[in-house]
Design an enzyme around this catalytic site. Sequence first.
Site, PDB file in Angstrom:
ATOM      1  CG  ASP A  12       0.288  -4.875   1.760  1.00 57.08           C
ATOM      2  OD1 ASP A  12      -0.597  -4.111   2.193  1.00 57.08           O
ATOM      3  OD2 ASP A  12       1.507  -4.697   1.979  1.00 57.08           O
ATOM      4  CD  GLN A  47      -3.059  -0.788   2.271  1.00 57.74           C
ATOM      5  OE1 GLN A  47      -3.006  -1.496   3.257  1.00 57.74           O
ATOM      6  NE2 GLN A  47      -3.961   0.160   2.125  1.00 57.74           N
ATOM      7  CG  HIS A  48       0.386   3.469   2.341  1.00 55.98           C
ATOM      8  ND1 HIS A  48      -0.940   3.833   2.468  1.00 55.98           N
ATOM      9  CD2 HIS A  48       0.653   2.652   3.396  1.00 55.98           C
ATOM     10  CE1 HIS A  48      -1.437   3.271   3.559  1.00 55.98           C
ATOM     11  NE2 HIS A  48      -0.504   2.541   4.131  1.00 55.98           N
TER      12      HIS A  48
END
Length: 464
Positions: free
Chosen positions: A227, A71-72
Site C-alpha cells: 500500500d 502489507q505484511h
Amino acid sequence: MALVMGVDSSTQSCKVVVVDAETGKVVRGGRASHPAGTSVAPEAWWKALQDAIAQAGGLDDVAAVSIAGQQHGMVVLDAEGAVIRDALLWNDTRSAQAARDLIDEVGAEAFAERTGAVPVASFTGTKLRWLRDAEPDNAARVAAVALPHDWLTWRLRGFGPGNVVLEELVTDRSDASGTAYWGADGYDLDLFRRALGRDAVLPRVLGPWESAGTLPGGALVGPGAGDNAGAALGLGAGVGDVVVSLGTSGTVFAVTDAPARDATGAVAGFADATGRFLPLVATLNAARVLDAFAGLLGVSHDELGALALEAEPGAGGVVLVPWFEGERTPNLPHAQASLTGLTLASTNRPNFARAAIEGMLSGLAVGLEAIQAQGVEVHRVLLIGGAAANEGVARIAAQVFDAEIVVPAAGEYVALGAARQAAGVLAGGPVDWTVAMTRTVEPDHRPEIRERYDVIAALRASEQ
C-alpha cells in the site's frame, strides 16, 4: 481512450478506481467494506473486491488492472489452494515474542543487512514463526504463503480451490520486502525456514512493469504493490519527497535510490514499486487518535482542528503520547497511551484538541528524523490521508515538522498508484500523470512541541 483499473485492498475497505491510462483522470470507482479486526478471513477481501469492481462498472472495458494491498498480512494456503486460517494482519501484535526470537537467532545487524529491516510483530516472517509455535497443526498444512495483494491477484486471475496452481502466485518487490525473508538478491530461504520451519511455495517476484498474465477477457494484470509503495507511485513521489500518511496507521516514507539498512529497527528498508527504495517508519496510532478525541469532545474532525488552533503551540503543557493500540515505532506492542501535564489552567477543550494533533504528528516526526538519520534529504513533506485535509492538522504539521508541508488534492492514492502501475504495464514502462496539490504550508517550526513530547515519550517507554 484506454482504461485501467487500480485497486486498494486496505485494512478497512477495498477501493477501486477506473482511470484514463493516458491522463490519470478517474472515470469511475467503487468501494466495499472489510471486516474489523486484526485477524480476518481472506474470503471477505475477495467478496469486497468483487463488489467494488461491480460498483466501478466491471472489467469488460478495462485494458489492465493492478492490485495494491495492506502489507505484511499472512495468508497461508494448503495443497488444495484453501486458506488454512484467518490472515493475521499487520496490526496483529501476537507475534511480538516471535520477532524477538528471530532477532536473537539471527541478529539485528544481520537482518538489516540481509533484508533491509529488523523484524517486528507486523512482518510476515514473525507471524509464520508464531504459527509454527502456537498452531503447529496449521503450520504443518502450509503449502504456500502469500500476502493479501498476492492472493487477491491470484484469485482474480482465476486460481483458487478448484484451479490450484500455487506456482502462479506472484508478488512485487515492495510487498516482498516487508516479509523479513526477502532481500536485494531475492528470497532468503534460510530466514524463511527459520520462520515457518521448512520450505513452502512463495510468490514469484515480478519486475515493476512486468505483467502477471491476463484475465479471461484479455486485460493485462500488473504485479501489484504494497500500500505505501502504491501511494508513492500514485503521488508521483520522487527523490527528496517524504510522504506522511495519516490512515489507520501512520507512515513516513521517502523515495531513495539506495536501500536503507537500519540495525536499530526504526527504519524498514523496503523497496518501492518502480525499482527504487522506500525507507519507511510506521506507527500503529494515527487518524484514530483524532477519532477518539473528536468523540471525547463531541465535535467533528473539522471542529477538532479549529479547536486546536485556538490553543498555543505546546497545548499549555498538555502532552499526549498516543500509544492507544501499543506501538510499532518505538517497538512497544503492549504500551498504552498517556495524557500528562494537566493543571486547572491547562485542562480545557482547545488544549486537549491540540495535544491530540500534536501527539499524533510528533510520533510521526520521530519517524522522519530516523529516516533522515539514514542520510535521506527532505525537500518537502507530502501530507496525505483523510486527516490531511483538516486545516488544523496541516498548520500544526508545519510546526511539528521542520519542512514545507504540501497537501495533495484528496484522492485514493494507493488505488491510483495501482492504476498507474497498470498503465505502465500496458505501455511497457512508467507513465507520467499530473498530481494536483490543494495547499502548501510554509515551515513554522516550533521546537518546544517536540521537546516536551520527547521527554514524556522517553519516560513512558522506560516504564514498559
